[in-house]
Scaffold this motif. Sequence first.
Motif, PDB file in Angstrom:
ATOM      1  N   VAL A   1     -16.924  -4.511  -2.293  1.00  0.00           N
ATOM      2  CA  VAL A   1     -18.327  -4.773  -1.973  1.00  0.00           C
ATOM      3  C   VAL A   1     -18.510  -4.882  -0.462  1.00  0.00           C
ATOM      4  O   VAL A   1     -19.430  -4.299   0.120  1.00  0.00           O
ATOM      5  N   VAL A   2     -17.613  -5.650   0.183  1.00  0.00           N
ATOM      6  CA  VAL A   2     -17.702  -5.822   1.639  1.00  0.00           C
ATOM      7  C   VAL A   2     -17.475  -4.487   2.335  1.00  0.00           C
ATOM      8  O   VAL A   2     -18.131  -4.182   3.337  1.00  0.00           O
ATOM      9  N   GLY A   3     -16.546  -3.677   1.804  1.00  0.00           N
ATOM     10  CA  GLY A   3     -16.287  -2.369   2.417  1.00  0.00           C
ATOM     11  C   GLY A   3     -17.516  -1.477   2.371  1.00  0.00           C
ATOM     12  O   GLY A   3     -17.853  -0.807   3.366  1.00  0.00           O
ATOM     13  N   VAL A   4     -18.203  -1.465   1.237  1.00  0.00           N
ATOM     14  CA  VAL A   4     -19.434  -0.668   1.125  1.00  0.00           C
ATOM     15  C   VAL A   4     -20.485  -1.175   2.103  1.00  0.00           C
ATOM     16  O   VAL A   4     -21.165  -0.395   2.788  1.00  0.00           O
ATOM     17  N   ALA A   5     -20.629  -2.517   2.187  1.00  0.00           N
ATOM     18  CA  ALA A   5     -21.605  -3.096   3.104  1.00  0.00           C
ATOM     19  C   ALA A   5     -21.261  -2.762   4.559  1.00  0.00           C
ATOM     20  O   ALA A   5     -22.144  -2.432   5.362  1.00  0.00           O
ATOM     21  N   ASN A   6     -19.969  -2.845   4.901  1.00  0.00           N
ATOM     22  CA  ASN A   6     -19.554  -2.535   6.277  1.00  0.00           C
ATOM     23  C   ASN A   6     -19.802  -1.074   6.623  1.00  0.00           C
ATOM     24  O   ASN A   6     -20.228  -0.751   7.737  1.00  0.00           O
ATOM     25  N   ARG A   7     -19.529  -0.177   5.657  1.00  0.00           N
ATOM     26  CA  ARG A   7     -19.785   1.246   5.933  1.00  0.00           C
ATOM     27  C   ARG A   7     -21.272   1.511   6.117  1.00  0.00           C
ATOM     28  O   ARG A   7     -21.672   2.278   7.002  1.00  0.00           O
ATOM     29  N   ALA A   8     -22.088   0.858   5.302  1.00  0.00           N
ATOM     30  CA  ALA A   8     -23.534   1.026   5.446  1.00  0.00           C
ATOM     31  C   ALA A   8     -24.000   0.488   6.802  1.00  0.00           C
ATOM     32  O   ALA A   8     -24.829   1.103   7.482  1.00  0.00           O
TER      33      ALA A   8
ATOM     34  N   ALA B   1     -25.615   2.579   9.963  1.00  0.00           N
ATOM     35  CA  ALA B   1     -26.904   2.176  10.538  1.00  0.00           C
ATOM     36  C   ALA B   1     -26.780   1.992  12.051  1.00  0.00           C
ATOM     37  O   ALA B   1     -27.669   2.405  12.816  1.00  0.00           O
ATOM     38  N   VAL B   2     -25.660   1.378  12.503  1.00  0.00           N
ATOM     39  CA  VAL B   2     -25.457   1.163  13.941  1.00  0.00           C
ATOM     40  C   VAL B   2     -25.307   2.498  14.664  1.00  0.00           C
ATOM     41  O   VAL B   2     -25.875   2.706  15.752  1.00  0.00           O
ATOM     42  N   ILE B   3     -24.532   3.415  14.089  1.00  0.00           N
ATOM     43  CA  ILE B   3     -24.342   4.723  14.703  1.00  0.00           C
ATOM     44  C   ILE B   3     -25.667   5.467  14.799  1.00  0.00           C
ATOM     45  O   ILE B   3     -25.996   6.070  15.828  1.00  0.00           O
ATOM     46  N   ALA B   4     -26.437   5.428  13.693  1.00  0.00           N
ATOM     47  CA  ALA B   4     -27.741   6.109  13.705  1.00  0.00           C
ATOM     48  C   ALA B   4     -28.660   5.509  14.756  1.00  0.00           C
ATOM     49  O   ALA B   4     -29.372   6.232  15.461  1.00  0.00           O
ATOM     50  N   LEU B   5     -28.627   4.165  14.877  1.00  0.00           N
ATOM     51  CA  LEU B   5     -29.462   3.506  15.878  1.00  0.00           C
ATOM     52  C   LEU B   5     -29.022   3.865  17.286  1.00  0.00           C
ATOM     53  O   LEU B   5     -29.858   4.098  18.180  1.00  0.00           O
ATOM     54  N   ALA B   6     -27.692   3.944  17.512  1.00  0.00           N
ATOM     55  CA  ALA B   6     -27.185   4.304  18.841  1.00  0.00           C
ATOM     56  C   ALA B   6     -27.583   5.725  19.209  1.00  0.00           C
ATOM     57  O   ALA B   6     -28.021   5.995  20.347  1.00  0.00           O
ATOM     58  N   VAL B   7     -27.444   6.665  18.245  1.00  0.00           N
ATOM     59  CA  VAL B   7     -27.838   8.058  18.502  1.00  0.00           C
ATOM     60  C   VAL B   7     -29.326   8.136  18.805  1.00  0.00           C
ATOM     61  O   VAL B   7     -29.765   8.835  19.735  1.00  0.00           O
ATOM     62  N   LEU B   8     -30.145   7.398  18.030  1.00  0.00           N
ATOM     63  CA  LEU B   8     -31.589   7.409  18.250  1.00  0.00           C
ATOM     64  C   LEU B   8     -31.942   6.846  19.621  1.00  0.00           C
ATOM     65  O   LEU B   8     -32.816   7.375  20.325  1.00  0.00           O
TER      66      LEU B   8
END
Length: 203
Positions: free
Chosen positions: A171-178, A182-189
Amino acid sequence: NLGILTPVGRLRYSVVPPDKPVDMRDNSAFQGALRSQDVAVGRYQLGQIVGRPVLILAQALRDSEGRVLGVLFAALDLEWLDKLALQAQLPPDFTLFIADRDGRILARSQGSGHLIAEEGDRIPSFIQMARSAQGLAREVGRDGVPRLYAAAPMDGFPDLYVAAGLPEARVVGVANRAFSRAVIALAVLTLLTVASSIAAADL
């Protein structure tokens, strides 16, 4: 098995003939049926009549004035719950429980895909978890794996609950990947926004 008890708990009729007198006055399902208008669920126990582990369900028969005329009971062999585990099709490291209202485990499926009837273990935080609309609890299983548990009542059985345990690491792994996506997408944006602003300023 199916049968009828007198208002004081003595056996009046049983589909499976008993080989000795049966008195169920102390049975928790019988006592619950006397106090309630609904079906009462007892404890997982060795059946007095069939001689196998069963779960007793009971409901009082009352007259128009509410007096108890008798108590209908059903003794369920928990092997039928095995179908539930197969239908759920959970991964091997997930856990599925059937528990009563006190958090006492009646059957479990852990890794095998089959529910195994048993008695004795409890999920310590189960009562609070089951009664909460968004109940979630963390418990360490017999195999030492921490799991996050969620519970829901079974339809038609007010005192029985189904609890599913998901490995915490998964569960934590799925949350961390999500979160990472999100952080990568925000950084690219953010970079695109800055680049666009610089380009606009140059123009």
